[in-house]
Motif scaffolding. Structure first.
Motif, mmCIF file in Angstrom:
data_model
loop_
_atom_site.group_PDB
_atom_site.id
_atom_site.type_symbol
_atom_site.label_atom_id
_atom_site.label_comp_id
_atom_site.label_asym_id
_atom_site.label_seq_id
_atom_site.Cartn_x
_atom_site.Cartn_y
_atom_site.Cartn_z
ATOM 1 N N THR A 1 43.707 -10.030 113.942
ATOM 2 C CA THR A 1 44.291 -10.284 115.257
ATOM 3 C C THR A 1 44.172 -9.028 116.117
ATOM 4 O O THR A 1 43.810 -7.948 115.633
ATOM 5 C CB THR A 1 45.774 -10.665 115.118
ATOM 6 N N ASP A 2 44.490 -9.174 117.411
ATOM 7 C CA ASP A 2 44.454 -8.017 118.308
ATOM 8 C C ASP A 2 45.414 -6.928 117.838
ATOM 9 O O ASP A 2 45.107 -5.734 117.918
ATOM 10 C CB ASP A 2 44.820 -8.444 119.735
ATOM 11 N N SER A 3 46.580 -7.337 117.352
ATOM 12 C CA SER A 3 47.553 -6.339 116.877
ATOM 13 C C SER A 3 47.038 -5.639 115.623
ATOM 14 O O SER A 3 47.267 -4.443 115.424
ATOM 15 C CB SER A 3 48.906 -7.001 116.600
ATOM 16 N N ASP A 4 46.323 -6.388 114.764
ATOM 17 C CA ASP A 4 45.717 -5.767 113.580
ATOM 18 C C ASP A 4 44.700 -4.707 113.992
ATOM 19 O O ASP A 4 44.671 -3.597 113.447
ATOM 20 C CB ASP A 4 45.018 -6.821 112.713
ATOM 21 N N MET A 5 43.851 -5.063 114.960
ATOM 22 C CA MET A 5 42.820 -4.140 115.415
ATOM 23 C C MET A 5 43.429 -2.911 116.075
ATOM 24 O O MET A 5 42.975 -1.781 115.873
ATOM 25 C CB MET A 5 41.881 -4.850 116.392
ATOM 26 N N ASP A 6 44.467 -3.144 116.876
ATOM 27 C CA ASP A 6 45.117 -2.023 117.552
ATOM 28 C C ASP A 6 45.730 -1.066 116.537
ATOM 29 O O ASP A 6 45.598 0.158 116.648
ATOM 30 C CB ASP A 6 46.195 -2.553 118.495
ATOM 31 N N LYS A 7 46.380 -1.623 115.528
ATOM 32 C CA LYS A 7 46.989 -0.798 114.486
ATOM 33 C C LYS A 7 45.918 -0.031 113.708
ATOM 34 O O LYS A 7 46.087 1.147 113.373
ATOM 35 C CB LYS A 7 47.794 -1.685 113.535
ATOM 36 N N PHE B 1 42.854 0.930 114.761
ATOM 37 C CA PHE B 1 42.211 1.994 115.527
ATOM 38 C C PHE B 1 43.180 3.081 115.979
ATOM 39 O O PHE B 1 42.748 4.118 116.471
ATOM 40 C CB PHE B 1 41.470 1.404 116.728
ATOM 41 N N GLN B 2 44.475 2.852 115.797
ATOM 42 C CA GLN B 2 45.440 3.905 116.080
ATOM 43 C C GLN B 2 45.597 4.865 114.901
ATOM 44 O O GLN B 2 46.188 5.931 115.042
ATOM 45 C CB GLN B 2 46.815 3.301 116.422
ATOM 46 N N ARG C 1 36.567 6.141 117.933
ATOM 47 C CA ARG C 1 36.716 5.470 119.223
ATOM 48 C C ARG C 1 35.961 6.231 120.309
ATOM 49 O O ARG C 1 35.977 7.453 120.363
ATOM 50 C CB ARG C 1 38.191 5.367 119.593
ATOM 51 N N LYS D 1 40.588 7.411 114.745
ATOM 52 C CA LYS D 1 40.584 7.876 116.131
ATOM 53 C C LYS D 1 39.267 8.544 116.529
ATOM 54 O O LYS D 1 38.777 8.338 117.640
ATOM 55 C CB LYS D 1 41.768 8.809 116.378
ATOM 56 N N GLU E 1 35.787 6.584 124.344
ATOM 57 C CA GLU E 1 36.467 6.254 125.588
ATOM 58 C C GLU E 1 35.463 5.723 126.614
ATOM 59 O O GLU E 1 34.264 6.018 126.561
ATOM 60 C CB GLU E 1 37.180 7.496 126.139
#
Length: 290
Positions: free
Chosen positions: A251-257, A259-260, A268, A265, A270
């Motif tokens: 999910t989007d939250s999985d991906m956000d977690k 890549f955080q 990523r 980091k 920018e």
């Protein structure tokens, strides 16, 4: 007239008589004297009889002092204690003092400090490219004070590159680790067996692609495989179970977690870094030649 007493003859101590199998075991231990940590080597001695024989046969020079202390700490047997004290006395007569291993204000014969066991330390970096290149650094102690360091770049597709191995001072080791982390970090701690698996996989691929084996890794390899058999499973399963990895879409939250996480980091990019490439693609798409 009273008889004069004859002076007692001083007993000459004879070396311990060993069977062929016992001598073979003692010789094997002596060959490893400068290969592994003294306390670890002492822990491999099976009994007091072998301990006495090793102490009696060991070459008496400065690096052997920590080993003698480790044997003295491990075996309370009277003959072993006597053999160790005799060896330390000989070392002291030769000017090889044991003062740095003795607690302040205590007698050298009774207050020897137990040597510290240095566990190997292993660090790996993130995957840097599509070939799976990553940094690896391994630190272990063959002698009491001098760390032996293996460091370089490894890849499961390209093999081993720029791998160095040998004794380095603690200061040099810290500098090497700092430079490696700046170039290919961040470095994270991993298990000894995981490092052995990564190195061995890279070595096998290296031998497929190149005629010459990396010489520094060849020096490290026998000891590494003996001390840390490579993992027979992915290292991640030492942290999580196979059953915990559910077969579902992220999910989007999985991906956000994901890549955080600090290890991802650096992966990523920018938008400002991508802007020149996006503009170039737009120019190509708008070109009449396309």
């Amino acid at each position: 007239m009273a008889r004069r007493k004859r002076p007692k003859k001083k007993k000459i101590s004879q070396p311990l008589s060993l069977t062929q199998e016992e001598q073979k075991a003692v010789s094997a231990l002596l060959r490893e004297m400068n290969e592994i940590d003294p306390a670890r080597l002492a822990s491999r001695i099976p009994d007091s009889r072998h301990a006495q024989a090793v102490v009696e046969q060991v070459r008496l020079d400065a690096p052997v002092i920590p080993f003698l202390i480790a044997v003295k700490e491990r075996f309370a047997d009277k003959n072993v204690q006597k053999a160790v004290k005799k060896a330390l006395f000989k070392l002291k007569q030769r000017g090889l003092g044991i003062e740095e291993y003795v607690k302040p204000g205590e007698d050298t014969a009774s207050a020897l400090k137990a040597p510290r066991i240095h566990e190997p330390e292993v660090f790996v970096g993130p995957l840097l490219d599509m070939s799976g290149s990553r940094a690896l650094l391994l630190i272990h102690y063959r002698t009491m004070k001098t760390p032996h360091v293996g460091a370089g770049m490894v890849s499961h597709r390209e093999g081993i590159r720029n791998f160095l191995y040998g004794p380095f001072s603690r200061k040099k080791t810290r500098q090497m680790m700092t430079r490696l982390e700046e170039f290919a970090g961040p470095l994270v701690t991993t298990s000894f067996s995981h490092a052995a698996a990564v190195l061995e996989q890279a070595y096998q691929k290296h031998m497929e692609n190149h005629p010459d084996a990396p010489p520094d890794y060849l020096e490290l390899r026998p000891w590494l495989l003996r001390e840390a058999p490579p993992l027979d499973h992915p290292a991640v399963y030492d942290i999580i179970t196979r059953d915990s990895t559910a077969d579902r879409d992220l999910t989007d939250s999985d991906m956000d977690k994901l890549f955080q996480h600090r290890l991802l980091k650096p992966w990523r990019i920018e938008f400002e870094g991508l802007r020149p490439y996006i503009e170039e693609l737009r120019k190509i798409e708008d070109s009449p030649l396309i």
